[in-house]
Scaffold this motif. Structure first.
Motif, PDB file in Angstrom:
ATOM      1  N   GLY A  45       0.974  -1.234   0.102  1.00  0.00           N
ATOM      2  CA  GLY A  45      -0.029  -0.037  -0.124  1.00  0.00           C
ATOM      3  C   GLY A  45       0.914   1.325  -0.128  1.00  0.00           C
ATOM      4  O   GLY A  45       1.961   1.293   0.532  1.00  0.00           O
ATOM      5  N   ARG A  47       0.271   5.011   0.935  1.00  0.00           N
ATOM      6  CA  ARG A  47      -0.760   5.705   1.569  1.00  0.00           C
ATOM      7  C   ARG A  47      -0.453   7.201   1.282  1.00  0.00           C
ATOM      8  O   ARG A  47      -1.354   8.163   0.814  1.00  0.00           O
ATOM      9  CB  ARG A  47      -0.494   6.068   3.160  1.00  0.00           C
ATOM     10  CG  ARG A  47      -1.398   6.664   3.901  1.00  0.00           C
ATOM     11  CD  ARG A  47      -1.174   6.422   5.333  1.00  0.00           C
ATOM     12  NE  ARG A  47       0.018   6.940   5.738  1.00  0.00           N
ATOM     13  CZ  ARG A  47       0.400   8.077   5.966  1.00  0.00           C
ATOM     14  NH1 ARG A  47      -0.318   9.062   6.126  1.00  0.00           N
ATOM     15  NH2 ARG A  47       1.799   8.452   6.276  1.00  0.00           N
ATOM     16  N   GLY A  50      -1.954   7.409  -1.975  1.00  0.00           N
ATOM     17  CA  GLY A  50      -3.220   7.560  -1.853  1.00  0.00           C
ATOM     18  C   GLY A  50      -3.845   8.681  -1.618  1.00  0.00           C
ATOM     19  O   GLY A  50      -5.138   9.392  -2.013  1.00  0.00           O
ATOM     20  N   GLU A  51      -3.303   9.439  -0.617  1.00  0.00           N
ATOM     21  CA  GLU A  51      -3.685  10.626  -0.360  1.00  0.00           C
ATOM     22  C   GLU A  51      -3.694  11.624  -1.296  1.00  0.00           C
ATOM     23  O   GLU A  51      -4.645  12.775  -1.428  1.00  0.00           O
ATOM     24  CB  GLU A  51      -2.659  10.981   1.073  1.00  0.00           C
ATOM     25  CG  GLU A  51      -3.392  10.472   2.410  1.00  0.00           C
ATOM     26  CD  GLU A  51      -2.279  10.804   3.253  1.00  0.00           C
ATOM     27  OE1 GLU A  51      -1.230  11.710   3.172  1.00  0.00           O
ATOM     28  OE2 GLU A  51      -2.210  10.225   4.489  1.00  0.00           O
ATOM     29  N   PRO A  56      -6.957   4.456  -3.137  1.00  0.00           N
ATOM     30  CA  PRO A  56      -6.074   3.508  -2.987  1.00  0.00           C
ATOM     31  C   PRO A  56      -5.106   3.358  -4.083  1.00  0.00           C
ATOM     32  O   PRO A  56      -5.515   3.370  -5.395  1.00  0.00           O
ATOM     33  CB  PRO A  56      -6.940   2.306  -2.496  1.00  0.00           C
ATOM     34  CG  PRO A  56      -8.358   2.973  -2.299  1.00  0.00           C
ATOM     35  CD  PRO A  56      -8.549   3.923  -2.960  1.00  0.00           C
ATOM     36  N   TRP A  58      -1.549   1.125  -4.897  1.00  0.00           N
ATOM     37  CA  TRP A  58      -0.945  -0.023  -4.485  1.00  0.00           C
ATOM     38  C   TRP A  58       0.555  -0.118  -5.462  1.00  0.00           C
ATOM     39  O   TRP A  58       0.362   0.083  -6.572  1.00  0.00           O
ATOM     40  CB  TRP A  58      -1.476  -1.571  -4.721  1.00  0.00           C
ATOM     41  CG  TRP A  58      -2.838  -1.531  -4.071  1.00  0.00           C
ATOM     42  CD1 TRP A  58      -3.937  -0.893  -4.129  1.00  0.00           C
ATOM     43  CD2 TRP A  58      -2.953  -1.832  -2.486  1.00  0.00           C
ATOM     44  NE1 TRP A  58      -5.009  -1.174  -2.738  1.00  0.00           N
ATOM     45  CE2 TRP A  58      -4.274  -1.808  -2.177  1.00  0.00           C
ATOM     46  CE3 TRP A  58      -2.076  -2.603  -1.824  1.00  0.00           C
ATOM     47  CZ2 TRP A  58      -4.703  -2.082  -0.786  1.00  0.00           C
ATOM     48  CZ3 TRP A  58      -2.495  -2.979  -0.454  1.00  0.00           C
ATOM     49  CH2 TRP A  58      -3.937  -2.578   0.147  1.00  0.00           C
TER      50      TRP A  58
END
Length: 442
Positions: A45, A47, A50-51, A56, A58
């Motif tokens: 992941g 993060r 993603g933010e 999301p 990966w």
């Protein structure tokens, strides 16, 4: 650049997958062959990404594969399918490093002799690793294409089987096993970004995913300094480019292969390019935020996400295709990446030519939270007024907003400031407050 008509997810579900040189059955057969040989690499992941993207993200960690890249998948598949007679003559390959290591290890595992041609400026760790896996290495030419020419000549002269770095169905099928793993690890994936060099990985991953999930958006990412795919897709056939210049040597391929072109052009949705600063920023991002050592070619998908974070639907998988990077190159790329991320700032400031002025300036800069790394003091650096001196200071900063604040507060105090390096990403300068021109900006 779109390689296929853009359709909605629902529309693409009903559209049959076009016939291509390599299909799902070929990739599934390659996976059976590779079982116990290659690693099912982890999916991590991301993060921070993603933010940034709002969905999301990966990372498919092929940088953690055996030999440090996905190349062992295709190399082993190709060599394992040779006849006994072909194996007796050995194999020969050409590569900037990752394919070389994949072929060398695959040949050793299968008991086949391997000769590898690499560009004269190939990264020394990649050369040493290839030799360490048991291959005989020859350094020839300036580019991978030059090495390919040498390798094909060697094959004609000796009878060795040439294991092409990308343009063969077995290579594509082996690389396509990455796509099968992605679908199993992230079943709801909506977009997959893959680096595009010769097209073996991109074509294989696209075939695996398109067959099972035709709604997934498949995006190829190429270095702008070695971008043969946009012109080729526009022309409808492989087109060679010259004068390639990029830090992403692993995807610096002057012409797509005939087989990979047919594969890629039929299956992908989009091909984008990224510049050198974007690649550098992405490498630093992977180090700092993902704790991943990834080579410049391997971070191309991350560079695309950093450049246009809102462009693609999620969940997103970005394939980190390799982690083999020369430490000296990494040092240079990290420095460039920090500049691109506005972590460095160089200013030229006019101050009164009297005792204490320089100390006062440095104290004010330090009070703003910047770390001074270099100072140059000159009375003759251009048309400065009598009684004034130029001070050039290099600073470590905390990013673009910090750069802006440093410049703004120095100017608010009455200093004449010129930004000569760093600042906002992609500009080389900070903003031009108060109408002052900075290094050509106004």
């Amino acid at each position: 650049m779109a390689a296929r008509p853009t359709t909605s997810s629902a529309e693409r579900v009903a559209v049959p997958v076009p016939a291509t040189p390599v299909g799902l059955a070929d990739i599934e057969a390659a996976r059976s062959l590779l079982e116990g040989v290659v690693r099912v690499t982890p999916i991590a992941g991301a993060r921070a990404l993603g933010e940034l993207t709002g969905t999301p993200v990966w990372l498919k960690c092929e940088n953690l594969q055996r030999t440090g890249s996905f190349k062992i998948r295709g190399g082993y598949t190709r060599i394992a399918r040779l006849t006994a007679a072909e194996r007796e003559h050995g194999v020969v390959a050409a590569s900037a490093g990752n394919h070389a290591q994949g072929v060398a290890l695959a040949a050793r595992l299968l008991g086949v002799s391997a000769t590898v041609f690499m560009p004269e400026r190939a990264a020394l760790p990649k050369v040493d690793a290839t030799r360490g896996y048991g291959a005989v290495v020859h350094l020839r030419g300036e580019t991978v294409d030059d090495a390919v020419a040498e390798a094909t000549a060697f094959a004609r002269e000796t009878g060795a089987v040439f294991v092409h770095p990308f343009d063969h169905p077995d290579i594509i099928a082996g690389q396509g096993t990455v796509g099968l793993e992605i679908l199993e690890q992230v079943p709801d994936v909506a977009t997959v970004l893959v680096a595009a060099g010769g097209g073996g990985l991109l074509g294989g991953v696209a075939a695996a995913i398109r067959a099972r999930r035709p709604d997934v958006r498949i995006v190829g990412v190429q270095a702008a300094g070695a971008a043969a795919w946009p012109a080729s897709l526009a022309a409808g056939e492989p087109v060679a480019v010259t004068g390639m210049r990029t830090i992403a040597d692993g995807i610096a391929v002057g012409r797509p292969g005939d087989t990979t072109f047919s594969q890629v052009s039929s299956l992908i949705d989009e091909l984008v390019t990224v510049g050198e600063d974007a690649l550098s920023r992405a490498l630093v991002h992977c180090l700092e935020r993902a704790k991943m050592v990834v080579e410049p070619a391997g971070v191309a998908p991350v560079a695309a996400l950093l450049e246009e974070p809102a462009r693609w639907p999620g969940p997103i998988v970005a394939v980190l295709s390799g982690g083999n990077v020369d430490p000296l190159v990494m040092l240079q790329v990290i420095q460039r990446g920090l500049v691109a991320a506005s972590r460095y700032l160089t200013l030229r400031v006019q101050v009164p030519d009297r005792p204490g002025s320089l100390a006062s300036l440095l104290a004010r800069v330090g009070g703003l939270g910047a770390n001074v790394t270099d100072v140059a003091h000159s009375r003759v650096s251009g048309p400065i007024p009598v009684g004034e001196v130029d001070v050039e200071i290099s600073l470590e900063t905390r990013g673009a907003e910090h750069c802006d604040r440093i410049v703004a507060e120095l100017e608010a105090a009455g200093d004449v400031v010129t930004v000569t390096g760093g600042g906002r990403p992609g500009t080389g300068t900070g903003p031009a407050e108060n109408g002052r021109a900075r290094d050509g900006r106004s």
